[in-house]
Structures are given as C-alpha cells and as structure tokens.
Scaffold this motif. Sequence first.
Motif, PDB file in Angstrom:
ATOM      1  N   PHE A  97      -7.227  19.894 -22.991  1.00 32.39           N
ATOM      2  CA  PHE A  97      -7.141  21.376 -22.728  1.00 32.39           C
ATOM      3  C   PHE A  97      -6.673  22.519 -23.967  1.00 32.39           C
ATOM      4  O   PHE A  97      -5.723  21.640 -25.202  1.00 32.39           O
TER       5      PHE A  97
ATOM      6  N   GLY B 277      -3.947  27.403 -27.392  1.00 32.25           N
ATOM      7  CA  GLY B 277      -3.199  28.537 -27.782  1.00 32.25           C
ATOM      8  C   GLY B 277      -4.743  29.603 -27.984  1.00 32.25           C
ATOM      9  O   GLY B 277      -4.098  31.141 -28.886  1.00 32.25           O
TER      10      GLY B 277
ATOM     11  N   ALA C 163       4.171  30.127 -16.896  1.00 33.56           N
ATOM     12  CA  ALA C 163       4.408  31.177 -18.411  1.00 33.56           C
ATOM     13  C   ALA C 163       4.496  32.679 -18.480  1.00 33.56           C
ATOM     14  O   ALA C 163       4.557  33.293 -19.812  1.00 33.56           O
TER      15      ALA C 163
ATOM     16  N   MET D 127       3.115  20.801 -14.998  1.00 31.24           N
ATOM     17  CA  MET D 127       2.473  20.397 -15.762  1.00 31.24           C
ATOM     18  C   MET D 127       3.839  19.616 -16.235  1.00 31.24           C
ATOM     19  O   MET D 127       3.628  18.471 -16.922  1.00 31.24           O
TER      20      MET D 127
HETATM   21  C1  HEM Z   1       3.579  19.555 -23.555  1.00 30.83           C
HETATM   22  C2  HEM Z   1       4.206  20.704 -23.244  1.00 30.83           C
HETATM   23  C3  HEM Z   1       2.739  22.095 -23.134  1.00 30.83           C
HETATM   24  C4  HEM Z   1       1.459  21.854 -23.066  1.00 30.83           C
HETATM   25  C5  HEM Z   1       0.326  20.173 -22.789  1.00 30.83           C
HETATM   26  C6  HEM Z   1       0.348  23.323 -23.357  1.00 30.83           C
HETATM   27  C7  HEM Z   1      -0.390  23.341 -23.027  1.00 30.83           C
HETATM   28  C8  HEM Z   1      -0.890  24.583 -22.340  1.00 30.83           C
HETATM   29  C9  HEM Z   1      -2.018  25.454 -22.386  1.00 30.83           C
HETATM   30  C10 HEM Z   1      -3.480  24.391 -21.809  1.00 30.83           C
HETATM   31  C11 HEM Z   1      -1.873  26.428 -22.093  1.00 30.83           C
HETATM   32  C12 HEM Z   1      -3.180  27.314 -21.796  1.00 30.83           C
HETATM   33  C13 HEM Z   1      -4.357  28.192 -22.998  1.00 30.83           C
HETATM   34  C14 HEM Z   1      -3.134  29.193 -23.740  1.00 30.83           C
HETATM   35  O1  HEM Z   1      -3.179  29.949 -23.340  1.00 30.83           O
HETATM   36  O2  HEM Z   1      -3.028  28.590 -25.208  1.00 30.83           O
HETATM   37  C15 HEM Z   1      -0.738  27.139 -22.238  1.00 30.83           C
HETATM   38  C16 HEM Z   1      -0.032  27.923 -22.494  1.00 30.83           C
HETATM   39  C17 HEM Z   1       1.379  29.096 -22.523  1.00 30.83           C
HETATM   40  N1  HEM Z   1       1.938  27.966 -22.670  1.00 30.83           N
HETATM   41 FE1  HEM Z   1       2.067  26.299 -22.783  1.00 30.83          FE
HETATM   42  N2  HEM Z   1       2.603  24.168 -22.817  1.00 30.83           N
HETATM   43  C18 HEM Z   1       3.190  23.320 -23.054  1.00 30.83           C
HETATM   44  C19 HEM Z   1       4.624  23.752 -22.997  1.00 30.83           C
HETATM   45  C20 HEM Z   1       5.334  25.323 -23.212  1.00 30.83           C
HETATM   46  C21 HEM Z   1       5.964  25.325 -23.671  1.00 30.83           C
HETATM   47  C22 HEM Z   1       7.072  24.629 -23.770  1.00 30.83           C
HETATM   48  C23 HEM Z   1       6.003  26.219 -23.523  1.00 30.83           C
HETATM   49  C24 HEM Z   1       7.075  27.708 -23.462  1.00 30.83           C
HETATM   50  C25 HEM Z   1       8.024  28.218 -23.075  1.00 30.83           C
HETATM   51  C26 HEM Z   1       4.661  27.096 -23.106  1.00 30.83           C
HETATM   52  C27 HEM Z   1       4.591  28.585 -22.582  1.00 30.83           C
HETATM   53  C28 HEM Z   1       3.059  29.120 -22.824  1.00 30.83           C
HETATM   54  C29 HEM Z   1       2.707  29.496 -22.632  1.00 30.83           C
HETATM   55  C30 HEM Z   1       4.103  31.508 -23.073  1.00 30.83           C
HETATM   56  C31 HEM Z   1       1.759  30.178 -22.246  1.00 30.83           C
HETATM   57  C32 HEM Z   1       0.381  31.086 -22.424  1.00 30.83           C
HETATM   58  C33 HEM Z   1       0.668  31.809 -20.629  1.00 30.83           C
HETATM   59  C34 HEM Z   1      -0.873  33.130 -20.700  1.00 30.83           C
HETATM   60  O3  HEM Z   1      -0.261  34.723 -21.190  1.00 30.83           O
HETATM   61  O4  HEM Z   1      -1.522  32.720 -20.279  1.00 30.83           O
HETATM   62  N3  HEM Z   1       4.207  26.078 -23.140  1.00 30.83           N
HETATM   63  N4  HEM Z   1       0.118  26.597 -22.611  1.00 30.83           N
END
Ligand code: HEM
Length: 380
Positions: A183, A186, A280, A347
């Motif tokens: 996926f 960022g 998140a 997830m």
């Molecule tokens: C292996 C662990 C993780 C994976 C694979 C992952 C993957 C993703 C993906 C695919 C997205 C959606 C695209 C994006 O907006 O970047 C996302 C969004 C997000 N992730 Fe994670 N993430 C992980 C861990 C975490 C952790 C530990 C946090 C802790 C705070 C976090 C916080 C966020 C936030 C704040 C967003 C944006 C949400 C929004 O405003 O739409 N993620 N993550």
Amino acid sequence: LGVEPFYGDHQGGIATTPQSDAYFAAFDVVASSRGDLTDLLRTWTQAAARMSAGLPVGPPTGFAAGTEPDSGDAIGLGPCRLTVNFGFGPGLFSQDGEDRFGLASERPAALVDIPAFFGDQLLADKVGGDLTVHACADDPQVAFHAVRQLARLGAGAARISWVQSGFNEAAVSEGTPRNLMGFKDGTINPVGRQFDEFVWVGGEGPAWMRGGTYLVVRRIRMTLEHWDTKPLEIQEAAVGRRKESGAPIGSTNEFDPLDLQRLDGRGQLMIPLNSHVRVAAPASNGGEMLLRRSYSYNDGVAQQVERWLPYENTLLYDAGLLFCAYQRDPRRGFIPIYRNLSENDLMAQFTEHTGSAIAALPAGVPRAGAWVGQALFGVA
Ligand code: HEM
C-alpha cells in the motif's frame, strides 16, 4: 547527486523530501563527564556537516585520535542528499535515577517514556537509546557510511545500542512509495503551516527545543506470510484504502478526501470502523496529526512462532516498517493515536512492534562552528 543543507532552523531529514534509504542508530552514552559529552556532540556535528556536503570526515581528535580519518566507502558517491539528525533520549537526562550530566532538570515534559501498548512484542535489545542518529540518503551505502563514521568518532563516549536500516524506493516509485504490504504509505501528512502546529516545538518550550521536534521510532514487523494469504478486499478493508490507487475506499484517486461518514448501498460505512486510516485519522483523534517518515526494512528470515493456526514454529520473514514519526508533543501525537490503533486497528492483526525509541530533537544547527543542542548545555 543533490545536496541537502546541513545548517538551518530545523535539523535535516524531517521536512526534507524523503530520501530512498535510511540508517537509524540508537547509542548509549558511556562518557562520564559533561565535557566529554559536549565534545562528542561537537565532533558529531562537524562530521555530519562535512558528510552532508559529500566530504570525508576529517582526522579524528579526542577519543579516536590516531585512527584513519574516513573509512572511504563513500568516496565518489557524492552527498546523495544525505541528512543526519540527532536526538536526545530520556537516558541522557537521567539514568536509573542518576543525573549523570547535570541535565535532569532540563528534561522536557514532552519527552516521556513510551508507555506499554496492547500487543507490544518489544525485544530488549531493540529498545531505547540515550542518543539517536538518523541518517537518510538516496543511497544505502552513503547512509550507513555516515553512521559508521560517527560511531567510530564517538568511540569511548557513545556505544551503539541498536540499529535499523531501511529503504522506500522513493527514487524509483511514481508518487507515494509503497510499504511491504503493497500500500502507498505517506499520503496524508502535515503540509505547510501544519508543520508549525503539529511538528515543530513552539513557545511551550523549553527554549532549547524551540524549532525542534520529538521523534518516535518503532520497528514494526509485518506478518507477511499471513498477510499474503488474505484476499485483496480484506487487505483493503484493513487499511481503509485501495491497494493499487491508494484512494480511500469508495473514491477514485489517492488524494480524494477521506470521507469517513460515507455509506455504501446497504447503509454500511464505506471505510470500515476498524480500518487503519479511520482509527488513525485526525477526526478520530481530537484533530491531532504527526509527520510519518517511515522506511521499509528487510532483515531476512528468523525462527518464530506463527500468529495463526496451526501456530507452527518456523522460519518467517523479519521484514516490515521502520516507523518514524515526528511530532511537536508525543503526549498528543504518537501516544494517544497509537493507543487507539493498538486497540482498534484491524491492520494491527498483521503487525508486531519489536523495537522502540523516543528522542527530543533540538532545533537545527544555525551555522558552522555551532553544534547540535548546544543551548541545552548553556552555550549561546
Ligand atoms: C506496519 C505498520 C503500519 C503500516 C503498514 C501503515 C500503513 C499505513 C497506510 C497504508 C496508510 C494510508 C496512506 C497514508 O495516508 O499514508 C497509513 C496512514 C496513517 N497511519 Fe499508518 N501504518 C502503520 C503503522 C502506523 C502507526 C504505528 C501509526 C501511529 C500513530 C500510524 C499512523 C498513521 C496515520 C496518522 C495515518 C494517516 C491517517 C489519515 O489521516 O488518513 N501508522 N498507514
């Protein structure tokens, strides 16, 4: 290849457009005097400034005097947009109740010890650090070279505690790079003035942290074998976005707004209640954001017990995400957001947090001759 400025209001590798490779190192300080610690920071600053300009580090002074000036493995590679940032972990301010360097009263309230979270699988040898060094570059050898020189220059004053390398293919991917789950990762991050609101420390101080930020690093193993057996619809429901386009479920383009209220034809939420992006998102966390600047890691395979039936003890990938989050205050950023995720995120069924560090990153080094964090030590 390009040069990123070393001197400035903020340290590098934070607001910098992400490079393709990273090498993160946590160090324990073994120096016993405040003078040895400040010598180390001065030496590290000078060396990082030189390497950011593509220059070899100069002849060592102090602890490592008499050894070769530079290992030489970055000769001819150029700066490759190298950035190096430095952070101060809780152990710099006090260790086992001991105020080693007269800094205990300077510990910022926001530099809290990271609490335990539901599902933590932290490994004792991948936790903490008195100092953090994070090198990012558009080449893995340049990033490793930087940390390697600093470790050698610091011999006798600081010792590596744990390290993690990472990559994200930013150089070759079109747009947002993909993580190892496939996926785009960022998409939603602070932009423009949101940096002042959510990333840089402001007047809340302390003064030496103004323009700085707090780094939380988590080494997150993905249970890739398990993930890879799941149908696309389940993977997308776990994330809340489409795999190929990165669009929110129900939308077409990656940067379409994340509409958390939208219902499908059956009156069900389009983006599931327990999907990663919903849990998140700022809307689910009192409006809070953090800057994610993560890298994938791949450490081969290791003997582990599967987290699914029949719970076989077998060789499994040790690969996942070197999650790096920068925020103005971890008590408003990482800690509450991840508490919410650790309890509610679908997830998270496919991840294991195995490493963890937190550090206060002072403001940038303003000019040649100055050194990182000098205001903490009362040097103007
Ligand atoms: C292996 C662990 C993780 C994976 C694979 C992952 C993957 C993703 C993906 C695919 C997205 C959606 C695209 C994006 O907006 O970047 C996302 C969004 C997000 N992730 Fe994670 N993430 C992980 C861990 C975490 C952790 C530990 C946090 C802790 C705070 C976090 C916080 C966020 C936030 C704040 C967003 C944006 C949400 C929004 O405003 O739409 N993620 N993550």
